[in-house]
Scaffold this active site. Structure first.
Site, PDB file in Angstrom:
ATOM      1  N   SER A 100      -7.674 -13.505   7.481  1.00 16.74           N
ATOM      2  CA  SER A 100      -8.351 -12.175   7.675  1.00 16.74           C
ATOM      3  C   SER A 100     -10.010 -12.476   7.495  1.00 16.74           C
ATOM      4  O   SER A 100     -10.600 -11.995   8.418  1.00 16.74           O
ATOM      5  CB  SER A 100      -7.729 -11.262   6.631  1.00 16.74           C
ATOM      6  OG  SER A 100      -8.432  -9.998   6.759  1.00 16.74           O
ATOM      7  N   GLY A 130     -14.299  -6.042   0.945  1.00 14.70           N
ATOM      8  CA  GLY A 130     -14.434  -6.509   2.010  1.00 14.70           C
ATOM      9  C   GLY A 130     -15.755  -6.197   2.730  1.00 14.70           C
ATOM     10  O   GLY A 130     -16.374  -6.605   3.698  1.00 14.70           O
ATOM     11  N   THR A 172      -7.044  -5.230   9.703  1.00  8.52           N
ATOM     12  CA  THR A 172      -7.308  -4.662   8.152  1.00  8.52           C
ATOM     13  C   THR A 172      -7.511  -5.992   7.220  1.00  8.52           C
ATOM     14  O   THR A 172      -6.986  -7.119   7.503  1.00  8.52           O
ATOM     15  CB  THR A 172      -6.135  -3.931   7.686  1.00  8.52           C
ATOM     16  OG1 THR A 172      -6.410  -3.596   5.974  1.00  8.52           O
ATOM     17  CG2 THR A 172      -4.560  -4.794   7.548  1.00  8.52           C
ATOM     18  N   GLU A 173      -8.536  -6.023   6.428  1.00  5.37           N
ATOM     19  CA  GLU A 173      -8.908  -6.906   5.599  1.00  5.37           C
ATOM     20  C   GLU A 173      -7.853  -7.419   4.729  1.00  5.37           C
ATOM     21  O   GLU A 173      -8.156  -8.837   4.270  1.00  5.37           O
ATOM     22  CB  GLU A 173     -10.210  -6.668   4.763  1.00  5.37           C
ATOM     23  CG  GLU A 173      -9.643  -5.737   3.663  1.00  5.37           C
ATOM     24  CD  GLU A 173     -11.025  -4.951   3.016  1.00  5.37           C
ATOM     25  OE1 GLU A 173     -11.248  -5.038   1.971  1.00  5.37           O
ATOM     26  OE2 GLU A 173     -11.807  -4.423   3.874  1.00  5.37           O
ATOM     27  N   ASN A 174      -6.806  -6.922   4.550  1.00  5.24           N
ATOM     28  CA  ASN A 174      -5.847  -7.522   3.621  1.00  5.24           C
ATOM     29  C   ASN A 174      -4.775  -8.321   4.301  1.00  5.24           C
ATOM     30  O   ASN A 174      -3.825  -8.627   3.828  1.00  5.24           O
ATOM     31  CB  ASN A 174      -5.102  -6.334   2.664  1.00  5.24           C
ATOM     32  CG  ASN A 174      -4.557  -5.259   3.746  1.00  5.24           C
ATOM     33  OD1 ASN A 174      -5.553  -4.676   4.344  1.00  5.24           O
ATOM     34  ND2 ASN A 174      -3.556  -4.693   3.314  1.00  5.24           N
TER      35      ASN A 174
END
Length: 223
Positions: free
Chosen positions: A87, A130, A45-47
């Site tokens: 990330s 993102g 996950t981008e976070n």
């Protein structure tokens, strides 16, 4: 089963054992709940998390870990948490095999618009997030969206009308009605909902598509 659930379940079938997969905001985060135990998918996950599983049960969640939609996640053995800079280094560095992204519109050229609905002059919702990095960094881009908007107009278009996230980046389009592959010649209809004919699909689809002289497969929702 509603349209969103059909799309989520079908999207899960696109993933291959051993892949590193990013799940975007919206419907894509639900895919983590549709992976059989015997399949090894490394979700990112981008976070800032790697190797997570399905949504935890009530009371088992950790407020410090979440997916792109800020929903709680279950960390699997070997999981890691890191800052957003790391990330995006994973994403931009080409280490993501596939990303599943929600879309506002897609078109027959493989373009995707998924970040901007104008609501005032010079102002847009929901925002980029993102997505622009993901469509450039992931090896495979799977776009998921409902086939038509609330007014019944096709969201699978000849050409996107909203601001573009990425040009020619989409490999697969999944709606509740059909699965399309994006080819150099345009869209190829691979699977069709069991309650529709090709002619009926053409009537609700703005984009041109081919069937390549064959009967498209039945829409799969095995998980």
């Amino acid at each position: 089963m509603d349209a969103r659930e059909r799309i989520i379940r079908r999207a899960a079938l696109e993933l291959q054992d051993g892949e590193v997969v990013n799940l975007g905001f919206g419907m894509p985060v639900g895919v983590a709940n549709c992976i059989p135990a015997e399949k090894n998918i490394v979700f990112q996950t981008e976070n800032g998390a790697l190797m997570f599983g399905p949504t935890p049960g009530w009371g088992d969640d950790d407020s410090d870990t979440a997916n792109a939609a800020s929903q709680p996640i279950t960390l699997l053995p070997g999981a890691s948490i890191f800052d957003i800079a790391t990330s995006f280094a994973i994403i931009r560095g080409g280490h993501v095999d596939a990303t599943i992204l929600g879309a506002l519109e897609v078109d027959q050229e493989g373009n995707i618009a998924n970040w901007a609905i104008p609501f005032e002059e010079g102002k847009y919702l929901p925002g980029m997030g993102g997505a622009m990095d993901l469509v450039g960094g992931a090896r495979k881009v799977i776009a998921v969206l409902q086939h038509c908007d609330k007014q019944g107009s096709s969201k699978v278009l000849r050409a996107c009308t909203l601001p573009i996230t990425g040009k020619g980046v989409v490999d697969t389009i999944i709606t509740e009605r059909a699965v399309f592959r994006v080819t150099p010649r345009g869209l190829l209809l691979e699977e069709l909902s069991e309650d529709m004919t090709v002619e009926e699909l053409q009537k609700i689809t703005d984009a041109d598509f081919e069937v390549d002289g064959r009967v498209p497969g039945r829409y799969r929702i095995d998980c």
